[in-house]
Motif scaffolding. Structure first.
Motif, PDB file in Angstrom:
ATOM      1  N   LEU A 208      -2.894 -11.082   7.592  1.00 16.66           N
ATOM      2  CA  LEU A 208      -2.714 -10.198   6.444  1.00 16.66           C
ATOM      3  C   LEU A 208      -1.515  -9.311   6.728  1.00 16.66           C
ATOM      4  N   TYR A 209      -0.536  -9.344   5.819  1.00 13.26           N
ATOM      5  CA  TYR A 209       0.649  -8.504   5.959  1.00 13.26           C
ATOM      6  C   TYR A 209       0.579  -7.397   4.923  1.00 13.26           C
ATOM      7  N   ILE A 210       0.582  -6.156   5.382  1.00 13.06           N
ATOM      8  CA  ILE A 210       0.511  -5.024   4.463  1.00 13.06           C
ATOM      9  C   ILE A 210       1.856  -4.318   4.452  1.00 13.06           C
ATOM     10  N   GLU A 211       2.563  -4.395   3.320  1.00 15.07           N
ATOM     11  CA  GLU A 211       3.834  -3.692   3.210  1.00 15.07           C
ATOM     12  C   GLU A 211       3.571  -2.236   2.869  1.00 15.07           C
ATOM     13  N   VAL A 212       4.259  -1.367   3.575  1.00 15.17           N
ATOM     14  CA  VAL A 212       3.957   0.056   3.513  1.00 15.17           C
ATOM     15  C   VAL A 212       5.019   0.811   2.725  1.00 15.17           C
ATOM     16  N   ASP A 213       4.600   1.788   1.933  1.00 14.76           N
ATOM     17  CA  ASP A 213       5.524   2.724   1.289  1.00 14.76           C
ATOM     18  C   ASP A 213       4.837   4.086   1.298  1.00 14.76           C
ATOM     19  N   PHE A 214       5.604   5.153   1.059  1.00 17.14           N
ATOM     20  CA  PHE A 214       5.025   6.490   1.187  1.00 17.14           C
ATOM     21  C   PHE A 214       4.992   7.249  -0.129  1.00 17.14           C
TER      22      PHE A 214
ATOM     23  N   VAL B  19       0.828  -1.189   0.000  1.00 14.16           N
ATOM     24  CA  VAL B  19       0.000   0.000   0.000  1.00 14.16           C
ATOM     25  C   VAL B  19       0.870   1.249   0.000  1.00 14.16           C
ATOM     26  N   LEU B  20       0.354   2.332  -0.599  1.00 13.67           N
ATOM     27  CA  LEU B  20       1.057   3.608  -0.625  1.00 13.67           C
ATOM     28  C   LEU B  20       0.335   4.558   0.333  1.00 13.67           C
ATOM     29  N   LEU B  21       1.041   5.021   1.348  1.00 11.72           N
ATOM     30  CA  LEU B  21       0.406   5.895   2.342  1.00 11.72           C
ATOM     31  C   LEU B  21       0.920   7.319   2.218  1.00 11.72           C
ATOM     32  N   ASP B  22       0.141   8.274   2.746  1.00 12.17           N
ATOM     33  CA  ASP B  22       0.664   9.620   2.899  1.00 12.17           C
ATOM     34  C   ASP B  22       1.578   9.635   4.125  1.00 12.17           C
ATOM     35  N   LEU B  23       2.558  10.513   4.124  1.00 18.40           N
ATOM     36  CA  LEU B  23       3.556  10.505   5.189  1.00 18.40           C
ATOM     37  C   LEU B  23       2.952  10.791   6.561  1.00 18.40           C
TER      38      LEU B  23
ATOM     39  N   GLY C 145      14.895   6.316   5.101  1.00 13.28           N
ATOM     40  CA  GLY C 145      14.821   5.461   6.290  1.00 13.28           C
ATOM     41  C   GLY C 145      13.930   6.113   7.317  1.00 13.28           C
ATOM     42  N   ARG C 146      14.459   6.377   8.498  1.00 13.52           N
ATOM     43  CA  ARG C 146      13.656   7.032   9.521  1.00 13.52           C
ATOM     44  C   ARG C 146      13.924   8.537   9.605  1.00 13.52           C
ATOM     45  N   ASP C 147      14.836   9.034   8.769  1.00 18.46           N
ATOM     46  CA  ASP C 147      15.181  10.459   8.797  1.00 18.46           C
ATOM     47  C   ASP C 147      14.370  11.231   7.769  1.00 18.46           C
ATOM     48  N   LEU C 148      14.124  12.496   8.082  1.00 17.83           N
ATOM     49  CA  LEU C 148      13.431  13.386   7.158  1.00 17.83           C
ATOM     50  C   LEU C 148      14.340  14.537   6.794  1.00 17.83           C
ATOM     51  N   TYR C 149      14.182  15.035   5.564  1.00 18.54           N
ATOM     52  CA  TYR C 149      15.015  16.130   5.079  1.00 18.54           C
ATOM     53  C   TYR C 149      14.129  17.244   4.557  1.00 18.54           C
TER      54      TYR C 149
ATOM     55  N   LEU D 176       7.951   2.432   9.091  1.00 17.08           N
ATOM     56  CA  LEU D 176       8.872   2.872   8.050  1.00 17.08           C
ATOM     57  C   LEU D 176       8.553   2.182   6.733  1.00 17.08           C
ATOM     58  N   ALA D 177       8.993   2.786   5.641  1.00 14.80           N
ATOM     59  CA  ALA D 177       8.802   2.198   4.321  1.00 14.80           C
ATOM     60  C   ALA D 177       9.476   0.827   4.272  1.00 14.80           C
TER      61      ALA D 177
END
Lengths: 103, 311
Positions: free
Chosen positions: B200-206, B133-137, B216-220, B177-178
């Motif tokens: 049910l395993y939902i793999e996450v991306d943003f 699934v594609l999520l908003d941040l 990763g876990r850092d934001l820029y 995290l993604a």
């Protein structure tokens, strides 16, 4: 197509709640255990602990294992190639993100 | 239904040898495999390619397919001939992630039961399902419920692989995290005779965020500052995931200077960091007053930025 239910479903972040065993990975990836052992032997997966005569993997191993299975099946490459491909893919992903971030 | 020209999909002649077909598959698979491809429609193309190869690599299926000829004229609907498949033995194929097209199923359907062994790995449980699934941040920054539309590949009663769509309301765990998975226990398949349902395993991306970039876990964040703000330093109002802050720019900063706000990245365990990268924004020399100010600055500061270029 189903309609959404009223109560939101709650789940845990799998990678944080798990250390996986060979049996876990085997079940999650729907392959026999010897395949997971093969993955370790060929360097596709890394074992983080050896505890009670059992191998333990970090939760992140799930994603790697499934990727390995896809690459092996779809691109018809052997495990040594798969191990290399995964390393390169992960490095590429990291570099692309770095590039994006530094623009 | 639509006729599929598998030779065209693979870019091979109708009299291509098995070796040529294998070669074509290898080349195209590397090009369109979703895990390695940068092509836009990679997933669809790869699915199509896989199906074409499934037919053309098997002498039986290929021979049967060739009997159909070049297919109907454009616009004409295709139907398999009534005695289709007579005398042919189609064996099952290996495990797949996605369903075959209607065209394939109408010709070779029932032969794709290669995944029949899957249930045995779950020892009395239903099958686990996987989806992406594609999520908003904000979903990970703040947590919260999201309505997710999932494509879940699953084995149906006949052992065939089909892609089912499910819509679920899910509480997204804050800090995910993604590449990580939300595990929804018991939301997998409920097999007949099984004690419990699988998970049910939902793999996450943003999705890309308008302000922040994720590593990763850092934001820029690219932060534009005026030349004097960088050179002289000062407090600059800056957006962060947890609200605007007054960021202290040290004097003598320049383009590319980085400031780290520890622990203000994605709220994972441990939390990531928030990096601000300075960009120098030039005030436009739009009117006489601005031009005069620039000229005065030029006169006051002897400055050659090209001194190291040897010119």
């Amino acid at each position: 197509m189903s309609t959404p239910q009223d109560e939101a479903l709650s789940g845990a972040i799998f990678e944080e709640s798990a250390t996986l065993t060979v049996a876990d990975l085997s079940r999650l990836c729907a392959v026999e255990e010897w395949r997971i052992v093969e993955f370790v032997e060929e360097g596709v997966l890394e074992v983080v602990e050896f505890d009670n005569h059992q191998w333990h993997f970090r939760g992140a191993a799930l994603r790697r294992a499934r990727l390995a299975l896809r690459l092996e099946r779809d691109l018809e490459i052997n495990l040594a190639g798969v191990a290399l491909a995964i390393e390169l893919i992960e490095e590429l992903e990291h570099l692309r993100r770095e590039l994006e971030v530094r623009r | 239904m639509e006729f599929k020209d598998y030779y065209k999909v693979m870019g091979v002649a109708r009299d291509a040898t098995e070796a040529q077909i294998k070669q074509a598959y290898r080349r195209l698979a590397r090009k369109y495999h979703p895990d390695v491809s940068k092509e836009k429609d990679a997933e669809a193309r790869f699915k199509e390619l896989g199906e074409a190869y499934e037919v053309l690599k098997s002498p039986e299926k290929r021979a049967a397919y060739d009997q159909l000829g070049q297919g109907p004229r454009p616009g004409e609907d295709f139907r398999p001939p009534p005695d289709w498949g007579a005398g042919f033995e189609f064996s099952g194929s290996g495990a797949r992630d996605s369903a075959y097209s209607d065209f394939f199923e109408s010709l070779f359907g029932g032969a794709s039961a290669g995944a029949g062994g899957r249930g045995s790995f779950n020892s009395g449980r239903g099958q686990d399902h996987h989806a992406r699934v594609l999520l908003d941040l904000d979903a990970t920054l703040l947590g919260g419920t999201r309505q997710l539309s999932l494509q879940v590949p699953e084995i149906d009663a006949e052992g065939r692989l089909a892609s089912k769509q499910r819509v679920l309301k899910v509480q997204v765990p804050k800090g995910i995290l993604a590449g990580q998975h939300i595990r929804l226990a018991g939301q997998g398949a409920r097999a007949p005779g099984a004690q419990t349902a699988g998970d049910l395993y939902i793999e996450v991306d943003f999705q890309p965020h308008p302000l922040y970039r994720v590593d990763g876990r850092d934001l820029y964040l690219d932060l534009p500052v005026a030349p004097w703000e960088a050179a002289l330093g000062g407090a600059v109002k800056t957006p962060t995931p947890s609200g605007p802050v007054d960021l202290k720019i040290p004097p003598g900063s320049h383009a590319g200077s980085r400031m780290r706000l520890k622990g203000r990245g994605i709220p994972a365990a441990p939390p990531g960091d928030f990096y601000v990268i300075l960009q120098i924004a030039l005030p436009p020399a739009a009117d006489d007053k601005a031009k005069a100010a620039y000229a005065a600055l030029a006169a006051a500061l002897p400055f050659n930025p090209r001194v190291n270029l040897g010119v």
